[in-house]
Design a protein around this motif. Structure first.
Motif, mmCIF file in Angstrom:
data_model
loop_
_atom_site.group_PDB
_atom_site.id
_atom_site.type_symbol
_atom_site.label_atom_id
_atom_site.label_comp_id
_atom_site.label_asym_id
_atom_site.label_seq_id
_atom_site.Cartn_x
_atom_site.Cartn_y
_atom_site.Cartn_z
ATOM 1 N N LYS A 8 -20.576 4.977 -4.995
ATOM 2 C CA LYS A 8 -19.469 5.124 -5.929
ATOM 3 C C LYS A 8 -18.225 5.681 -5.246
ATOM 4 C CE LYS A 8 -21.727 5.450 -10.387
ATOM 5 N NZ LYS A 8 -21.830 6.217 -11.630
ATOM 6 N N LEU A 9 -18.412 6.658 -4.389
ATOM 7 C CA LEU A 9 -17.284 7.241 -3.670
ATOM 8 C C LEU A 9 -16.638 6.217 -2.734
ATOM 9 C CD1 LEU A 9 -15.658 9.801 -3.278
ATOM 10 C CD2 LEU A 9 -17.262 10.484 -1.507
ATOM 11 N N THR A 10 -17.469 5.426 -2.070
ATOM 12 C CA THR A 10 -16.950 4.380 -1.190
ATOM 13 C C THR A 10 -16.168 3.336 -1.978
ATOM 14 O OG1 THR A 10 -18.815 4.703 0.310
ATOM 15 C CG2 THR A 10 -17.602 2.634 0.519
ATOM 16 N N LEU A 11 -16.713 2.885 -3.097
ATOM 17 C CA LEU A 11 -16.016 1.913 -3.930
ATOM 18 C C LEU A 11 -14.722 2.500 -4.498
ATOM 19 C CD1 LEU A 11 -18.963 0.170 -5.817
ATOM 20 C CD2 LEU A 11 -17.396 -0.867 -4.163
ATOM 21 N N ALA A 12 -14.753 3.768 -4.897
ATOM 22 C CA ALA A 12 -13.538 4.410 -5.422
ATOM 23 C C ALA A 12 -12.441 4.428 -4.363
ATOM 24 C CB ALA A 12 -13.849 5.834 -5.899
ATOM 25 N N GLY A 13 -12.810 4.748 -3.141
ATOM 26 C CA GLY A 13 -11.839 4.734 -2.049
ATOM 27 C C GLY A 13 -11.304 3.341 -1.781
ATOM 28 N N ALA A 16 -8.903 2.413 -4.596
ATOM 29 C CA ALA A 16 -7.645 3.146 -4.433
ATOM 30 C C ALA A 16 -6.806 2.532 -3.311
ATOM 31 C CB ALA A 16 -7.927 4.623 -4.148
ATOM 32 N N ALA A 17 -7.452 2.170 -2.224
ATOM 33 C CA ALA A 17 -6.728 1.550 -1.107
ATOM 34 C C ALA A 17 -6.164 0.187 -1.504
ATOM 35 C CB ALA A 17 -7.663 1.407 0.100
ATOM 36 N N LEU A 18 -6.928 -0.601 -2.245
ATOM 37 C CA LEU A 18 -6.439 -1.903 -2.701
ATOM 38 C C LEU A 18 -5.254 -1.744 -3.659
ATOM 39 C CD1 LEU A 18 -9.833 -3.755 -3.186
ATOM 40 C CD2 LEU A 18 -8.017 -4.379 -1.587
ATOM 41 N N ALA A 19 -5.340 -0.783 -4.566
ATOM 42 C CA ALA A 19 -4.229 -0.541 -5.494
ATOM 43 C C ALA A 19 -2.980 -0.119 -4.725
ATOM 44 C CB ALA A 19 -4.616 0.522 -6.521
ATOM 45 N N PHE A 20 -3.159 0.762 -3.747
ATOM 46 C CA PHE A 20 -2.025 1.213 -2.933
ATOM 47 C C PHE A 20 -1.419 0.055 -2.141
ATOM 48 C CE2 PHE A 20 -0.355 2.676 1.158
ATOM 49 C CZ PHE A 20 0.679 3.483 0.707
ATOM 50 N N ILE A 40 6.510 -6.437 -10.454
ATOM 51 C CA ILE A 40 5.273 -7.058 -10.896
ATOM 52 C C ILE A 40 4.295 -6.963 -9.747
ATOM 53 C CG2 ILE A 40 4.185 -9.221 -11.591
ATOM 54 C CD1 ILE A 40 6.827 -9.989 -12.896
ATOM 55 N N TYR A 41 3.147 -6.345 -10.020
ATOM 56 C CA TYR A 41 2.117 -6.242 -8.992
ATOM 57 C C TYR A 41 0.760 -6.140 -9.664
ATOM 58 C CZ TYR A 41 1.650 -1.195 -9.680
ATOM 59 O OH TYR A 41 1.419 0.038 -10.204
ATOM 60 N N VAL A 42 -0.265 -6.469 -8.918
ATOM 61 C CA VAL A 42 -1.613 -6.508 -9.474
ATOM 62 C C VAL A 42 -2.435 -5.277 -9.098
ATOM 63 C CG1 VAL A 42 -1.693 -9.011 -9.659
ATOM 64 C CG2 VAL A 42 -2.448 -7.905 -7.554
ATOM 65 N N GLY A 43 -1.771 -4.234 -8.664
ATOM 66 C CA GLY A 43 -2.485 -3.013 -8.302
ATOM 67 C C GLY A 43 -3.261 -2.408 -9.449
ATOM 68 N N HIS A 44 -2.761 -2.601 -10.669
ATOM 69 C CA HIS A 44 -3.486 -2.079 -11.827
ATOM 70 C C HIS A 44 -4.847 -2.749 -11.996
ATOM 71 C CE1 HIS A 44 0.551 -0.656 -13.274
ATOM 72 N NE2 HIS A 44 -0.201 0.414 -13.386
ATOM 73 N N GLY A 59 -13.743 6.424 -12.409
ATOM 74 C CA GLY A 59 -12.835 5.412 -12.912
ATOM 75 C C GLY A 59 -11.604 5.999 -13.556
ATOM 76 N N ALA A 60 -11.048 5.276 -14.484
ATOM 77 C CA ALA A 60 -9.802 5.655 -15.125
ATOM 78 C C ALA A 60 -10.014 5.836 -16.623
ATOM 79 C CB ALA A 60 -8.742 4.589 -14.852
ATOM 80 N N LEU A 61 -8.937 6.067 -17.337
ATOM 81 C CA LEU A 61 -8.974 6.399 -18.751
ATOM 82 C C LEU A 61 -9.652 5.342 -19.601
ATOM 83 C CD1 LEU A 61 -8.078 8.325 -20.985
ATOM 84 C CD2 LEU A 61 -5.920 7.095 -21.088
ATOM 85 N N SER A 62 -9.492 4.095 -19.283
ATOM 86 C CA SER A 62 -10.062 3.027 -20.114
ATOM 87 C C SER A 62 -11.568 3.178 -20.297
ATOM 88 C CB SER A 62 -9.728 1.658 -19.547
ATOM 89 O OG SER A 62 -10.303 1.507 -18.287
#
Length: 152
Positions: A8-13, A16-20, A40-44, A59-62
């Motif tokens: 999970k930590l690896t996937l979270a990183g 985050a890197a892909l969003a950045f 317009i970007y697909v980072g979200h 994860g996030a709020l959703s």
């Protein structure tokens, strides 16, 4: 248990890197008038995907507000519908709060006139709404792919 946490930590990183990377390098700036540009970007999509795949803690709020509970759903259509609803809700929260924060910051912190802050907030809302439509679709499609390939 330890292996799950590392995964999970690896996937979270990774998310985050892909969003950045998407925010920094893969965005399209569009003119919105009054010298402002929208982005317009697909980072979200990767933030939403993180919430769908990793759950509330990583994860996030959703996901955190309880929409979905994807890990408890067994039917494919129900999981896909829950993923879409969670992504849509998470995006809506973002599209509403980001412009409000931007408006408040520009009026109360920077001391800009309200009409300028208002136009900036509207600009933000429009560009984020467009970005989030693309991001929701991409997040749900990528979730489906991950679900099939790694057995989420």
């Amino acid at each position: 248990m330890q292996e799950q946490q590392i995964r999970k930590l690896t996937l979270a990183g990774m998310f985050a890197a892909l969003a950045f990377a998407c925010f920094s390098y893969l965005r399209i700036e569009i003119p919105m008038g009054m010298g402002l540009t929208g982005k317009i970007y697909v980072g979200h999509a990767f933030i939403l995907l993180s919430a769908l795949v990793l759950g509330a803690r990583y994860g996030a709020l959703s996901r955190a507000i309880g929409l979905g509970h994807l890990d408890r759903l067994t039917e494919d259509r129900a999981r896909l519908r829950a993923a879409a609803l969670a992504s849509i809700f998470g995006s809506m929260v973002n599209v509403i709060t980001e412009p409000l924060i931007r408006y408040s910051f520009k009026v109360f912190i920077l001391g800009l006139p309200q009409p300028i802050a208002y136009v900036s907030a509207i600009n933000c809302a429009v560009s984020m709404a467009v970005s989030n439509v693309v991001s929701v679709v991409l997040a749900v499609v990528l979730y489906r792919v991950m679900e099939k390939s790694i057995g989420l």
